[in-house]
Design an enzyme around this catalytic site. Structure first.
Site, PDB file in Angstrom:
ATOM      1  CE  LYS A 163      -2.095   2.441   3.120  1.00 46.88           C
ATOM      2  NZ  LYS A 163      -2.783   2.828   4.348  1.00 46.88           N
ATOM      3  CG  ASP A 204      -7.752   3.554   1.606  1.00 48.49           C
ATOM      4  OD1 ASP A 204      -8.592   3.077   0.801  1.00 48.49           O
ATOM      5  OD2 ASP A 204      -7.890   4.665   2.138  1.00 48.49           O
TER       6      ASP A 204
END
Ligand code: SF4
Length: 251
Positions: free
Chosen positions: A160, A179
């Site tokens: 991420k 996310d």
């Protein structure tokens, strides 16, 4: 006679496996109101969703304040389980005291822990911030690397963070940032059935054009913060409403 029986059995087996394959292929599809089947990841539907997001959020971008790729690495590490607003409050002071990777790499851990404490999980985050900064200084000459493989070699940096930095700071579409908002909204929009970020990202990389990977995440995060909020989505204000079949809809 035995031959005829065998070929009948073979025929039954073949048609059973073809049915299994069809069922697997159509597993994302379901009956539509018009009597046909509705495939939520149909390219036309995906393109329509992308167009609506462009219409609603033409200027969506990362809301973590940063002046260079290194600051974005630090802010993204701090943003785990914390709001961007709080991270921005903390980093406003932090980046004045620690102006570059070298300053963070040789920071006093106990002091840094207290400085980033409001972002939560401050002990682990301190280790990641110092570890990543040291690696950037010692392995990459103080420059944040530009490949996924190198990014993932930094302590405390997972896919991420790597996707956020490569996409936002360098404009490199290395993958899709998944996310909490992207996770929740892509399931509401039936673009994936998975819950594990890695698998969700893979699904999104398969159905989205690569030149949309970066912007799609920014737009979905904005949509998740402003309209499609977790507890009570504001569907009445949602411009994707006609394309959404989520059971969470409030209209
Ligand atoms: S219609 Fe409602 S649930 Fe669907 S995307 Fe819009 S806000 Fe979210």
């Amino acid at each position: 006679m035995a031959k005829a029986k065998k070929s009948k059995l073979d025929g039954q087996k073949n048609s059973k496996s073809a049915a299994k394959r069809r069922a697997k292929k159509n597993s994302g599809k379901r009956p539509s109101a018009g009597g046909g089947t509705l495939d939520p990841t149909n390219p036309k539907r995906v393109a329509a969703i992308l167009a609506k997001l462009d219409e609603a959020y033409p200027n969506a971008t990362c809301e973590l304040k940063h002046e260079n790729p290194f600051q974005l690495v630090i802010s993204t590490i701090l943003s785990a389980q914390c709001t961007d607003v709080r991270v921005n409050l903390v980093t406003e002071k932090l980046y004045k005291k620690y102006p570059n990777a070298r300053a963070f790499a040789y920071a006093n851990p106990a002091e840094l822990e207290q400085e980033i404490r409001p972002t939560g999980f401050f002990r682990n985050k301190t280790k990641s911030v110092i570890g990543a900064s040291k690696a950037i200084v010692e392995k990459f000459g103080g420059e944040v690397p530009r490949t996924m493989e190198e990014m993932l070699s930094l302590p405390g940096v997972a896919r991420k963070t790597a996707n956020v930095v490569l996409g936002t700071a360098y404009g490199i579409p290395s993958g899709v940032v998944v996310d909490t908002h992207v996770l929740r909204l892509t399931r509401r929009l039936e673009l994936t059935k998975h819950t594990e970020p890695k698998k969700v990202e893979q699904d999104l990389m398969n159905i989205l054009p690569q030149n949309k990977w970066i912007q799609f995440s920014h737009q979905l995060i904005w949509h998740g913060r402003r309209v499609c909020i977790a507890r009570k989505p504001r569907c009445i204000d949602c411009n994707i409403e006609s394309l959404c079949h989520s059971k969470d809809k409030t209209i």
